[in-house]
Scaffold this active site. Structure first.
Site: not given
Ligand code: NBP
Length: 481
Positions: A132, A189, A192-193, A196
């Site tokens: 988080s 987590k 937590h959300n 939030e």
């Molecule tokens: P996203 O949730 O938007 O996912 C994008 C990433 O996943 C890209 O690197 C994409 O690769 C990859 N991906 C996908 Br889509 N399908 C795939 C597959 N079949 N094989 C391999 N890679 C794949 O990214 P994020 O916002 O950085 O979040 C990542 C995780 O962290 C999520 O589970 C999210 O819920 C969690 N999270 C996010 C936040 C936040 O604030 N954003 C906070 C806390 C937790 P590509 O570039 O090739 O499409």
């Protein structure tokens, strides 16, 4: 390309979270191999922000695995769901016994339960960790909530605790500790959300009461939130709310908050918490109200139409402004206590069902820094659980019992005023209803049981003797004169 096995950890997925987490890991002196499904993303990273001697870009998963020192640690920061299963399937044959697969996404706890079993059956270790703090937390120090295979924890602990946010008087207590087996980390987590969601909804309701009820302007709101942030409500969300009320739109010069469409989005973790609360039979009403409030906000077109038809008061409160602001502060604080109480009750119910030995004081401390709900108030929660690890409900900890007693008059006044002047405050109302419901030894469920037995022979228990009873209500009833 043949890789040297020099890296301490591998990371898959270079979107917002993965990229920043990778930089955080590298900044703590660890070497890291990175991979992204779309190769150009990897290349852009390793030739940009990630252009560092300890960051190794990989174009295939085999290269990534080959770049890691055993026991290998591979962290997936990809979209939660099938992508994680696909990656596990591809990575498992590339890894060897004792290697650790880590999922850092917002994963459904039951998915991590299943994956832990499957990955362990293949001779590997598995971690599902809550992460988080969003983009900034990932870069500078997130709150990390790992669960899964207990044997994996000592292997990742040094890296995890090095990259996590730090709190405490010396700034050396990491907001990361082992949560528990299987899906425990993801569950924490998720809660937590959900908390939030509750915090954000409560703050929005306070805003609406202050704006419409007390007639405060944005600069006045900023001042109120700044003052609140110096007291019991001191928290990241109050702090950013203060800042939001000062921000002007560069194009128009108007306050940006006033230009934003009032339609809230959601990614689903709040809904999961509500659904799982219903499965467990625990009243997590704050998160549920918060989810419903977002649903209602999304009905913008319908609300615009209804606003021309449905009647109500004008939302103005004619009382003393300063007094009302203080009453709203107290109502917000009391509602927040009820909300956190519900979150911890749900965690305890899940822990009981899943046989997770959760340490609630430690969980409160994991949320103390790095994450969105970070707040001074969490020190009090940790202290309450340290004093009584089996605390039944946070509201029963003497500090919080006292705080609720002190706030309740203002809380009731705010809820009553909101109803009178027509300001929708579902979370404030729900929190107060929870407090009032929980503090009563008797509730009207006696009548409910009678109704159920009357129409469905569902039976009832009695207060004067043990056993299960059914009555022939048609025979017992008397004419009402
Ligand atoms: P996203 O949730 O938007 O996912 C994008 C990433 O996943 C890209 O690197 C994409 O690769 C990859 N991906 C996908 Br889509 N399908 C795939 C597959 N079949 N094989 C391999 N890679 C794949 O990214 P994020 O916002 O950085 O979040 C990542 C995780 O962290 C999520 O589970 C999210 O819920 C969690 N999270 C996010 C936040 C936040 O604030 N954003 C906070 C806390 C937790 P590509 O570039 O090739 O499409």
């Amino acid at each position: 390309m043949t890789q040297q096995a020099t890296c301490d950890i591998g990371l898959i997925g270079l979107a917002v979270m993965g990229e920043n987490l990778a930089l955080n890991i590298a900044s703590r002196g660890y070497s890291i191999a990175v991979y992204n499904r779309t190769t150009s993303v990897t290349d852009a990273f390793t030739s940009g922000r990630g252009k560092q001697p300890t960051v190794v870009g990989c174009h295939t998963l085999a290269d990534l695995v080959a770049a890691l020192k055993p026991p290998r640690k591979v962290m997936m920061m990809v979209k939660a769901g099938p992508a994680v299963d696909d990656l596990i399937k591809t990575l498992t044959p590339l890894l060897t016994k004792g290697d650790v697969l880590i999922d850092g996404g917002n994963t459904l706890p039951s998915d991590t339960d299943r994956r832990t079993r499957e990955v362990e059956a293949a001779g590997l270790l598995y971690i599902g960790t809550g992460v988080s703090g969003g983009e900034e937390g990932a870069l500078k120090g997130p709150s990390l909530m790992p669960g899964g295979s207990p044997a994996a924890w000592p292997l990742v602990k040094p890296i995890f605790q090095a990259i996590a946010a730090k709190v405490g008087p010396q700034g050396d207590i990491p907001c990361c500790d082992w949560v528990g087996p299987r899906g425990a980390g993801n569950y924490v987590k998720m809660v937590h959300n959900g908390i939030e969601y509750g915090d954000m909804q409560l703050i929005c309701e306070a805003y609406w009461l202050l704006k419409h009820g007390a007639g405060l302007t944005n600069p006045e709101l900023a001042q109120v939130f700044a003052a609140w942030n110096r007291g019991d409500l001191d928290s990241y969300l109050i702090e950013i709310t203060r800042d939001i009320f000062t921000a002007k739109d560069p194009d128009t010069g108007a306050f940006l908050v006033d230009l934003i469409l009032d339609k809230a989005g959601a990614k689903g973790t709040g809904k999961w918490m509500s659904q799982l609360a219903l499965d467990l039979g625990v009243p997590s009403t704050l998160v549920t109200e918060a989810v419903y409030a977002r649903c209602l906000s999304a009905l913008k077109d319908a609300r615009v139409r209804a606003s021309q038809v449905l009647q109500g008061p004008d939302m103005a409160n004619r009382g003393d402004k300063a007094e009302f602001v203080e009453q709203v502060r107290q109502a917000l604080y009391a509602s927040k206590i009820a909300s956190y109480a519900q979150g911890f009750v749900q965690l305890a119910a899940a822990a009981k069902e899943q046989d997770w030995p959760l340490d609630y004081a430690s969980i409160a401390m994991m949320w103390r820094g790095g994450c969105i709900i970070r707040a001074r108030f969490l020190d009090r929660i940790a202290a309450a659980y340290r004093a009584k690890p089996d605390l039944e409900n946070l509201m029963l900890a003497p500090y919080f019992t006292d705080a609720l007693a002190k706030a309740q008059q203002a809380w009731r006044h705010v809820v009553a005023t909101a109803a009178t002047i027509g300001v929708p405050v579902p979370a404030f109302m729900s929190a107060l209803a929870y407090y009032d419901g929980y503090r009563h030894a008797n509730l009207p469920a006696n009548l409910l049981q009678a109704q159920r037995d009357y129409f469905g022979a569902h039976t009832y228990e009695r207060t004067d003797k043990p056993g299960t009873f059914h009555s022939e209500w048609l025979d017992l009833r008397k004419p009402v004169t």
